[in-house]
Design an enzyme around this catalytic site. Structure first.
Site, PDB file in Angstrom:
ATOM      1  N   THR A 117     -45.231-104.818-121.894  1.00 55.93           N
ATOM      2  CA  THR A 117     -45.473-105.842-120.817  1.00 55.93           C
ATOM      3  C   THR A 117     -44.842-105.488-119.491  1.00 55.93           C
ATOM      4  OG1 THR A 117     -44.884-108.336-120.254  1.00 55.93           O
ATOM      5  CG2 THR A 117     -43.413-106.967-122.048  1.00 55.93           C
ATOM      6  N   ASP A 118     -45.497-106.061-118.557  1.00 53.98           N
ATOM      7  CA  ASP A 118     -44.707-105.916-117.105  1.00 53.98           C
ATOM      8  C   ASP A 118     -43.503-106.641-116.998  1.00 53.98           C
ATOM      9  OD1 ASP A 118     -45.520-108.512-116.827  1.00 53.98           O
ATOM     10  OD2 ASP A 118     -46.818-108.098-115.048  1.00 53.98           O
ATOM     11  N   GLU A 119     -43.080-107.515-117.845  1.00 55.33           N
ATOM     12  CA  GLU A 119     -41.909-108.223-117.595  1.00 55.33           C
ATOM     13  C   GLU A 119     -40.698-107.570-118.054  1.00 55.33           C
ATOM     14  OE1 GLU A 119     -41.805-112.316-119.555  1.00 55.33           O
ATOM     15  OE2 GLU A 119     -43.920-112.169-119.850  1.00 55.33           O
TER      16      GLU A 119
ATOM     17  N   TYR B 157     -37.354-112.327-124.636  1.00 49.91           N
ATOM     18  CA  TYR B 157     -38.229-111.684-125.023  1.00 49.91           C
ATOM     19  C   TYR B 157     -38.660-110.250-124.253  1.00 49.91           C
ATOM     20  CZ  TYR B 157     -43.294-110.320-124.175  1.00 49.91           C
ATOM     21  OH  TYR B 157     -44.296-109.405-123.888  1.00 49.91           O
TER      22      TYR B 157
ATOM     23  N   LYS C 143     -38.559-106.387-125.536  1.00 52.66           N
ATOM     24  CA  LYS C 143     -39.650-105.249-125.360  1.00 52.66           C
ATOM     25  C   LYS C 143     -39.282-104.254-124.972  1.00 52.66           C
ATOM     26  CE  LYS C 143     -43.558-105.468-126.231  1.00 52.66           C
ATOM     27  NZ  LYS C 143     -44.424-105.058-127.316  1.00 52.66           N
TER      28      LYS C 143
END
Length: 358
Positions: free
Chosen positions: A130-132, A155, A159
């Protein structure tokens, strides 16, 4: 090509499974069937002779070894993950166990299989992230593949850790990997705890439509079927050891997304007055009347934005669905598939405000 897809009964994973089968691949769908999984997502391919389902958990190394030995995949597409930020705030342990420990066991099972097969050059371990992991942007700028990691939630931290593990297994053991980091996905089969399905279903139910803070948080929105196409493109064409950012080129504030959905619903399924007849003129009711601003999520990232230059220039991929087209398709899908989402509304945590505690 035979693909082992982890998390293939989830939202993005099932889109990958459906597209991979349509492209002529053989698919082994490995899923633990936790709360957000739904086998109805892959019902359209369940009877296809090129499709096999394996009920297994990526934290179970013995089960992974059995699946690799039995099916001998040419590539792994690793999508299995806990992914809801709000749930990670309330219960970070599940995210650590699945996203970090689970990825470790999958990497080791894949490495063991790849080594036993004589380290075939064509084998790939494709890690989907993810870009998060890059943190939060200000009003300007975009994430590139070299943006420093700066995760802000349990989260995104889990990741980020999984991304680092995958890179380490490539550098240390030579495992042939490719990696992708995507922006916010939306579309059919989106589990009803994320923003867009919550807006649609709360609107239809006549409930408050919750918007965190004042709705100024910005996301880049990627239609899930575009994402699945990009992932399969990276698997086929991506350079070993390379990472690719996948974006929808559709930035929007959360409040604007909510208002767009309400406007689409106003057209497709107009609200009625208490008498049952549609109101006329300026008194016509709108789903936007149900928008309610609520206490913001702790540590809510202000803005994400993807620079998709690498995947566009190196692999020739760009998204095909605009935000307006995608939202209209998504709203129509939920209107047409009430049986699907009603069955999921009784699952743990659905319809509740999660992640609100500091």
């Amino acid at each position: 090509m035979k693909l082992l897809v982890t998390g293939g009964a989830g939202f993005i994973g099932s889109a990958v499974v459906r597209q991979a089968i349509a492209q002529g691949h053989h698919v082994v769908n490995l899923d633990a069937l936790t709360y957000a999984a739904c086998l109805e997502n892959v019902a359209s391919v369940a009877d296809n002779p090129a499709y096999v389902f394996e009920h297994a958990d990526i934290r179970d190394r013995a089960a992974l070894d059995r699946v690799f030995a039995s099916h001998k995949p040419d590539a792994v597409m690793h999508l299995a993950a806990e992914s809801h930020v709000d749930r990670s705030i309330d219960g970070p342990g599940d995210f650590i166990e699945t996203n970090i420990t689970g990825t470790y066991h999958l990497l080791e099972a894949a490495r063991s299989f790849w080594t036993a097969q004589g380290k075939p050059e064509g084998f790939r371990f494709h890690h989907i992230s993810t870009d998060e992991v890059f943190g939060s942007l200000g009003a300007t700028g975009q994430f590139t593949e070299t943006t420093p990691y700066d995760p802000r939630s349990p989260y995104s931290a889990s990741k980020a850790a999984s991304d680092h593990l995958v890179r380490a297994w490539a550098e240390t053991y030579g495992l042939p990997i490719v990696m992708t980091n995507c922006s916010n996905n939306y579309g059919p089969y989106h589990f009803p705890e994320k923003l867009i399905p919550v807006v649609i279903l709360n609107a239809l139910a006549g409930k408050d439509i919750p918007v965190y803070g004042v709705g100024e948080n910005v996301r880049d929105w990627l239609y899930v079927e575009d994402h699945a196409d990009a992932l399969l493109t990276v698997l086929a064409k991506g350079a070993v050891g390379r990472s690719y950012n996948i974006g929808g080129e559709n930035e929007a504030k959360n409040i604007d997304i909510v208002r767009m959905i309400c406007a689409i619903l106003d057209t497709k399924k107009p609200k009625t007055t208490p008498s049952g007849s549609a109101a006329a003129g300026h008194d016509k009711p709108s789903y936007a009347d149900q928008i309610t601003f609520v206490t913001d999520r702790p540590g809510h990232d202000l803005r994400y934005a993807i620079d998709p230059t690498r995947i566009a220039t190196e692999l020739g991929w760009r998204p095909s669905v605009t935000l307006e087209e995608g939202l209209e398709k998504t709203v129509q899908w939920y209107l047409d598939n009430e049986d699907w989402w009603r069955a999921l509304q009784t699952r743990d945590g659905v319809g509740e405000r999660l992640g609100a505690r500091p």
